[in-house]
Design an enzyme around this catalytic site. Structure first.
Site, PDB file in Angstrom:
ATOM      1  CG  ASP A  10      -1.965  -1.172   1.059  1.00 47.60           C
ATOM      2  OD1 ASP A  10      -1.623  -2.305   1.458  1.00 47.60           O
ATOM      3  OD2 ASP A  10      -3.063  -0.942   0.523  1.00 47.60           O
ATOM      4  CG  HIS A  12      -2.141   4.106  -1.497  1.00 47.16           C
ATOM      5  ND1 HIS A  12      -3.392   4.112  -2.059  1.00 47.16           N
ATOM      6  CD2 HIS A  12      -2.122   3.054  -0.645  1.00 47.16           C
ATOM      7  CE1 HIS A  12      -4.102   3.118  -1.543  1.00 47.16           C
ATOM      8  NE2 HIS A  12      -3.352   2.448  -0.686  1.00 47.16           N
ATOM      9  CG  ASP A  51      -4.051  -0.381  -3.189  1.00 47.35           C
ATOM     10  OD1 ASP A  51      -4.465  -0.807  -4.284  1.00 47.35           O
ATOM     11  OD2 ASP A  51      -4.804  -0.134  -2.231  1.00 47.35           O
ATOM     12  CG  ASN A  86      -8.572  -1.816  -3.385  1.00 48.56           C
ATOM     13  OD1 ASN A  86      -7.448  -1.915  -2.900  1.00 48.56           O
ATOM     14  ND2 ASN A  86      -9.473  -1.020  -2.890  1.00 48.56           N
ATOM     15  CG  HIS A  87      -6.617   2.493  -4.139  1.00 52.22           C
ATOM     16  ND1 HIS A  87      -6.849   3.827  -4.022  1.00 52.22           N
ATOM     17  CD2 HIS A  87      -7.178   1.907  -3.067  1.00 52.22           C
ATOM     18  CE1 HIS A  87      -7.517   4.055  -2.903  1.00 52.22           C
ATOM     19  NE2 HIS A  87      -7.731   2.901  -2.309  1.00 52.22           N
ATOM     20  CG  HIS A 153      -4.710  -5.403  -2.231  1.00 51.68           C
ATOM     21  ND1 HIS A 153      -3.681  -4.605  -1.783  1.00 51.68           N
ATOM     22  CD2 HIS A 153      -5.787  -4.585  -2.340  1.00 51.68           C
ATOM     23  CE1 HIS A 153      -4.113  -3.366  -1.635  1.00 51.68           C
ATOM     24  NE2 HIS A 153      -5.390  -3.326  -1.960  1.00 51.68           N
ATOM     25  CG  ASP A 187      -7.533  -3.587   0.732  1.00 45.16           C
ATOM     26  OD1 ASP A 187      -7.379  -2.382   0.473  1.00 45.16           O
ATOM     27  OD2 ASP A 187      -8.610  -4.168   0.579  1.00 45.16           O
ATOM     28  CG  HIS A 189      -3.820   1.708   4.463  1.00 46.06           C
ATOM     29  ND1 HIS A 189      -4.093   2.918   3.897  1.00 46.06           N
ATOM     30  CD2 HIS A 189      -3.833   0.810   3.446  1.00 46.06           C
ATOM     31  CE1 HIS A 189      -4.269   2.771   2.591  1.00 46.06           C
ATOM     32  NE2 HIS A 189      -4.129   1.497   2.289  1.00 46.06           N
TER      33      HIS A 189
HETATM   34 MN    MN Z   1      -4.481   0.592   0.031  1.00 41.79          MN
END
Ligand code: MN
Length: 386
Positions: A10, A12, A51, A86-87, A153, A187, A189
Site C-alpha cells: 500500500d 499509494h 496498491d 484494488n486502487h 490484497h 489493503d 493500512h
Molecule cells: Mn491501500
C-alpha cells in the site's frame, strides 16, 4: 542460509493527498526509503502486496520515479515481486505488466515463484467484492519441502477487525488447495497479524498515512525463513507528522483567538488538520489555513463545521471510506447481479467509455455470455434476450 524478504504494501504512489504535490512527493519518498532499507539489508527479494499506485491511471512522472526507485533494487540484484491492488486495478493490462517489461518487477501468480531453495511465493490480485464468491483459490503445487507464502490484497477477518473486513479469513484458508505456511496481505493500512490453523497471516501496513486516522507509525515487514520457521520484524519508516487542531469559536471570536489556539501547537513541516466548531464568525476557513501555513506547516486542511447542527460522531467507526469504488462494489455485492452485468458495469466505471469500439466490446461480451448460457446454441428471438 535463511531466506530474507522485505514485505512492503500500500505505497499509494501518486497520491496528491489534500491536493498537495508535497504529499505526493512524501509517498514516493517513503517508498524509496523502504527500498533503500531492502538494499541495505541485502534481502533475497522484496514482496509488494498491492496498491503500488494510488490510482489506475498514475501519471508518467509517478511511473517514472517508481521505475527509478525499483532500479536501485535491480542494481543490487534483488528481485521485486508484486500483485495488483484494488486502487490500481485495471480491466485488462496492468501498470505492473508495464514495469515488468522494464525488468524492474515481476508479477506473482497462481504458479509457484521460487525465491530460494527454501521459499515459494504465490499471488492473487485484488478480487472485487461481487466476484469473491466465484473466486477460485486453486494454486499450482509448490516444489517439495518449500515454505509457501500466498500474497493477496483483501480485507480479511481476522486480523482485520470485523467492522472493516470484507470476508472471513477462513474463506481463503479453507479453499486454497496448497498447504500454506503464510499469507502476506495488503489493503489494510495498519500493521496487524494473527496465526490460524498453523498459517501465519499479517498485513505489512501502508508506507505513508492515507488518512489522518492512520495514527500508528508506518512500517514494512522484514521476514526471515529459516528451517521452515518464519519470523517477522517490523521496521518503522520515518514519515511526516500529522496533527489535528480543534478551534471552537464563541460569538465575536476573531483572528487573534484563532491565532492563539494555533500558536499552542507546533505545526512546522507537519500535515495539519484543523476542525472549526461552534459559532459562525468573521474568521473564514481560508484565514485559518493561511495562518497555519504562515507558521510553517507543510499542508493544511480545514474542516469548517461552524453554525451547523451538532452531530454526535462519537459512535461512528473511525477509518472512513477509502474509495468510492469500494462503496460501489459493496452495493453491487448486495445486488446478486450476473457475472456479465458486473463485468460491463466495471468496464463502464473504470474504463474510458468514450473510446471508440466500446459498444462492440460490450456486444461481444454479451454474445459470448449468451453462447455460454445456451451451451453454444446461438440465441434467437425473444428467448435469447431473457
Ligand atoms: Mn491501500
Amino acid at each position: 542460509m535463511p531466506t530474507r524478504l522485505l514485505h512492503i504494501s500500500d505505497t499509494h504512489l501518486g497520491n496528491r493527498q489534500y491536493g498537495s504535490d508535497l504529499r505526493r512527493n512524501d509517498f514516493a519518498d517513503s517508498f524509496e526509503k523502504a527500498i533503500e532499507y531492502a538494499v541495505e539489508q541485502d534481502v533475497d527479494a522484496v514482496v509488494h502486496t498491492g496498491d503500488l499506485f494510488d490510482s489506475r491511471d498514475p501519471s508518467l512522472p509517478d511511473l517514472n520515479r517508481c521505475i527509478d526507485t525499483l532500479q536501485r533494487l535491480e542494481l543490487a540484484g534483488i528481485p521485486f515481486y508484486g500483485i495488483v491492488g484494488n486502487h490500481e486495478r485495471k480491466m485488462d493490462d496492468q501498470y505492473l505488466d508495464l514495469i515488468e517489461k522494464t525488468g524492474a518487477a515481476e508479477r506473482l501468480t497462481r504458479h509457484p515463484t521460487q525465491v530460494t531453495d527454501e521459499v515459494t511465493l504465490y499471488g492473487i490480485d485484488a478480487v472485487t467484492k461481487p466476484a469473491w464468491h466465484a473466486e477460485d483459490f486453486q494454486l499450482e503445487a509448490p516444489p517439495e519441502d518449500t515454505f509457501t507464502i500466498l500474497c493477496m490484497h483483501q480485507l480479511l477477518d481476522p486480523p482485520v477487525p470485523d467492522i472493516f473486513a470484507d470476508h472471513p479469513l477462513s474463506d481463503v484458508l479453507e479453499q486454497v488447495n496448497v498447504d500454506l505456511d503464510a499469507l502476506a496481505l495488503g489493503d489494510y493500512h495498519e500493521t496487524v497479524g494473527t496465526v490460524e490453523t498453523g498459517t501465519k497471516v499479517w498485513y505489512a501496513g501502508s508506507t505513508e498515512r492515507c488518512a489522518k486516522d492512520e495514527i500508528e507509525p508506518r512500517t514494512v515487514s522484514l521476514l526471515e525463513i529459516d528451517d521452515g520457521e518464519l519470523t517477522r520484524r517490523e521496521w518503522e519508516l520515518d514519515t511526516r507528522d500529522f496533527i489535528t487542531i480543534g478551534i471552537t469559536f464563541a460569538e465575536g471570536d476573531d483572528h487573534s483567538y484563532a491565532d492563539d489556539v494555533i500558536d499552542r501547537h507546533n505545526v512546522e513541516d507537519k500535515v495539519v488538520s484543523v476542525a472549526l466548531n461552534g459559532e459562525a464568525t468573521s474568521v473564514t476557513s481560508r484565514d485559518v489555513r493561511k495562518a497555519v501555513i504562515n507558521r510553517g506547516a507543510a499542508v493544511c486542511r480545514v474542516d469548517d463545521q461552524r453554525g451547523g447542527p451538532n452531530i454526535d460522531l462519537s459512535g461512528r467507526p473511525s477509518g472512513g471510506i477509502e474509495s468510492a469504488d469500494r462503496l460501489i462494489q459493496e452495493k453491487l455485492g448486495e445486488q446478486n447481479l450476473s457475472e456479465i452485468s458486473l463485468e460491463i458495469e466495471e468496464r463502464v466505471r473504470t474504463g474510458d467509455v468514450a473510446r471508440s469500439g466500446f459498444d462492440n466490446e460490450v456486444e461481444e461480451l454479451l454474445i459470448e455470455a449468451q453462447d455460454e448460457a445456451f451451451d453454444g446454441q446461438p440465441a434467437t428471438g425473444a428467448e435469447g434476450q431473457e
